[in-house]
Write a protein that holds these residues in place. Structure first.
Motif, PDB file in Angstrom:
ATOM      1  N   UNK A  39     -14.771   3.984   9.053  1.00 40.02           N
ATOM      2  CA  UNK A  39     -15.714   4.201   7.963  1.00 40.02           C
ATOM      3  C   UNK A  39     -17.113   4.572   8.435  1.00 40.02           C
ATOM      4  N   UNK A  40     -17.408   4.332   9.698  1.00 37.49           N
ATOM      5  CA  UNK A  40     -18.754   4.636  10.209  1.00 37.49           C
ATOM      6  C   UNK A  40     -18.937   6.110  10.542  1.00 37.49           C
ATOM      7  N   UNK A  41     -17.848   6.877  10.531  1.00 39.00           N
ATOM      8  CA  UNK A  41     -17.900   8.279  10.922  1.00 39.00           C
ATOM      9  C   UNK A  41     -17.585   9.168   9.725  1.00 39.00           C
ATOM     10  N   UNK A  42     -18.512  10.011   9.379  1.00 44.91           N
ATOM     11  CA  UNK A  42     -18.307  10.990   8.325  1.00 44.91           C
ATOM     12  C   UNK A  42     -17.949  12.325   8.965  1.00 44.91           C
ATOM     13  N   UNK A  43     -16.755  12.806   8.710  1.00 46.08           N
ATOM     14  CA  UNK A  43     -16.336  14.054   9.333  1.00 46.08           C
ATOM     15  C   UNK A  43     -17.117  15.224   8.765  1.00 46.08           C
ATOM     16  N   UNK A  44     -17.550  16.136   9.607  1.00 49.52           N
ATOM     17  CA  UNK A  44     -18.276  17.306   9.119  1.00 49.52           C
ATOM     18  C   UNK A  44     -17.359  18.229   8.331  1.00 49.52           C
ATOM     19  N   UNK A  47      -7.646  21.390  12.922  1.00 48.15           N
ATOM     20  CA  UNK A  47      -8.595  21.343  11.810  1.00 48.15           C
ATOM     21  C   UNK A  47      -9.263  19.973  11.719  1.00 48.15           C
ATOM     22  N   UNK A  48     -10.507  19.953  11.314  1.00 49.01           N
ATOM     23  CA  UNK A  48     -11.228  18.685  11.217  1.00 49.01           C
ATOM     24  C   UNK A  48     -10.520  17.715  10.283  1.00 49.01           C
ATOM     25  N   UNK A  49      -9.869  18.245   9.244  1.00 53.38           N
ATOM     26  CA  UNK A  49      -9.177  17.375   8.283  1.00 53.38           C
ATOM     27  C   UNK A  49      -8.032  16.592   8.928  1.00 53.38           C
ATOM     28  N   UNK A  50      -7.466  17.119  10.026  1.00 56.27           N
ATOM     29  CA  UNK A  50      -6.370  16.423  10.689  1.00 56.27           C
ATOM     30  C   UNK A  50      -6.835  15.150  11.379  1.00 56.27           C
ATOM     31  N   UNK A  51      -8.145  15.049  11.662  1.00 52.11           N
ATOM     32  CA  UNK A  51      -8.675  13.859  12.324  1.00 52.11           C
ATOM     33  C   UNK A  51      -8.940  12.709  11.349  1.00 52.11           C
ATOM     34  N   UNK A  52      -8.909  13.014  10.037  1.00 52.04           N
ATOM     35  CA  UNK A  52      -9.291  12.026   9.037  1.00 52.04           C
ATOM     36  C   UNK A  52      -8.549  10.691   9.153  1.00 52.04           C
ATOM     37  N   UNK A  53      -7.235  10.675   9.368  1.00 57.33           N
ATOM     38  CA  UNK A  53      -6.530   9.385   9.435  1.00 57.33           C
ATOM     39  C   UNK A  53      -6.956   8.496  10.602  1.00 57.33           C
ATOM     40  N   UNK A  54      -7.644   9.063  11.574  1.00 57.04           N
ATOM     41  CA  UNK A  54      -7.963   8.311  12.788  1.00 57.04           C
ATOM     42  C   UNK A  54      -9.431   7.878  12.860  1.00 57.04           C
ATOM     43  N   UNK A  55     -10.226   8.211  11.852  1.00 63.22           N
ATOM     44  CA  UNK A  55     -11.632   7.859  11.901  1.00 63.22           C
ATOM     45  C   UNK A  55     -11.879   6.556  11.147  1.00 63.22           C
TER      46      UNK A  55
END
Length: 297
Positions: free
Chosen positions: A34-39, A24-32
Motif C-alpha cells: 500500500x505504500x507504493x503507488x504505481x505510475x 506492463x506496469x499493471x502486471x506489477x500491481x499484485x506484488x506492491x
C-alpha cells in the motif's frame, strides 16, 4: 531500470524492459504494498523518490510470474519515452571533433538552443521530411532527463538531479537552420526529436561521459565516438543551465553530437537524407533508436 512508453491493443501503457520483452506496469500491481503507488503516466515516474529501486526489487523477486504477462517488443508500438517534456533544451557544437569537422570555433561557453516540446517522436516512428527543406541531417545525441527541480546547482551535485538517460536524434534541416543566426527553424520541424526506445535510470548508466555513441545510415556506421569527447560534460551542462533557468522534472537536454554528420562532409560529398532512409542511433547501455524518413504526402 529501463522504462518504456508504448501502445498495445490501442491502449497506452508504461512498462519495464526485460531482455526483449516488456512487462506492463499493471502486471506489477499484485506484488506492491500500500505504500507504493504505481505510475500510470511517464510523468509519474519522478513523483516518488526511490520508486525504481522498489520496482527493481519486485522484478527480481517475481521474475517468473511477471514474464508470463510480458509482451514481446515486436508486438508493441513504441511511443516517445518522454511524451510531453516541459522544456527541450539542446547544446550545439559540444563535441570537439564535430566542431572541428564543421570548421566552427571551439565554444568557450555552451551553445544553447531549443526545440519545441511537441516534436518528440518514438522508436520506429516515421519522420516526415519537411517540404521546405532539401538538406535534412541526422545527429546522434545523449539525452538527459531531469528528475527533480534544479536551480543554481553546483557542478559536483548536478548529476543528482538526473532521473535517467535515453538515445536521441537531433534531426536538423540545415538549409532552414542556416537561414539566420537563430537555429530554431531548422531544428523544430514535426518529429525532429526522436527519443528512446528506453528511459534508463541514472544508477544503471553510471558516468554519462564514458559511453560509446554511434549513428548508422541504412546499416552503415556514419558516426562513432564516445561521450568523453564532449567539450562541456553532462555535469557542467546541468550546472550551467541551472544558473539561467529552472530545470524541472521531465525536462530533457540533448547534449550535442559527435563528428560524422552530413554537414561535416565536403560540400560535393553531402548526400542529404531522402525518403526511405533509415537512421539508427546507438548509445552504450541505452539501446538502439531507429527511425525511417518519409516524404511529405
Amino acid at each position: 531500470m529501463k522504462y518504456v512508453h508504448f501502445s498495445y491493443q490501442q491502449q497506452q501503457h508504461i512498462g519495464v524492459a526485460l531482455d526483449d520483452v516488456i512487462v506492463p506496469m499493471s502486471a506489477l500491481q499484485p506484488f506492491v504494498d500500500s505504500s507504493l503507488t504505481l505510475p500510470v503516466h511517464m510523468d509519474d515516474l519522478w513523483s516518488q523518490h526511490g520508486l525504481h529501486t522498489q520496482l527493481q526489487h519486485i522484478l527480481e523477486q517475481h521474475t517468473t510470474e511477471l514474464l508470463a504477462q510480458a509482451i514481446a517488443e515486436q508486438d508493441i508500438e513504441w511511443l516517445p519515452v518522454i511524451p510531453s517534456p516541459g522544456k527541450l533544451i539542446c547544446i550545439g557544437l559540444n563535441y570537439r571533433r564535430h566542431a572541428e569537422e564543421t570548421k566552427a570555433p571551439i565554444p568557450q561557453t555552451p551553445v544553447v538552443f531549443s526545440k519545441f516540446s511537441d516534436v518528440v517522436a518514438g522508436h520506429l516512428q516515421s519522420v516526415t521530411l519537411p517540404q521546405a527543406s532539401t538538406q535534412v541531417d541526422y545527429e546522434a545525441e545523449l539525452c538527459i532527463v531531469i528528475g527533480q527541480q534544479a536551480s543554481q546547482v553546483s557542478t559536483e551535485e548536478a548529476l543528482d538531479y538526473v532521473f535517467g538517460y535515453c538515445a536521441a536524434n537531433d534531426v536538423s534541416a540545415r538549409d532552414l537552420q542556416m537561414l539566420t543566426s537563430q537555429w530554431l527553424l531548422g531544428k523544430t520541424c514535426p518529429d525532429f526529436a526522436p527519443i528512446g526506445p528506453y528511459l534508463v535510470t541514472a544508477d544503471e548508466v553510471g558516468d554519462p561521459n564514458q559511453l560509446q555513441i554511434s549513428a548508422y545510415l541504412n546499416g552503415e556506421q556514419v558516426q562513432h565516438s564516445n561521450t568523453s569527447d564532449m567539450i562541456f560534460d553532462c555535469r557542467y551542462i546541468i550546472h550551467y543551465l541551472s544558473q539561467h533557468m529552472t530545470l524541472n522534472p521531465g525536462d530533457i537536454i540533448l547534449t550535442g553530437t559527435p563528428e560524422g554528420v552530413i554537414l561535416g562532409k565536403p560540400e560535393e560529398e553531402r548526400v542529404w537524407l531522402k525518403s526511405g532512409d533509415e537512421v539508427t542511433i546507438e548509445i552504450e547501455k541505452l539501446g538502439r533508436l531507429t527511425n525511417t524518413f518519409v516524404s511529405a504526402k
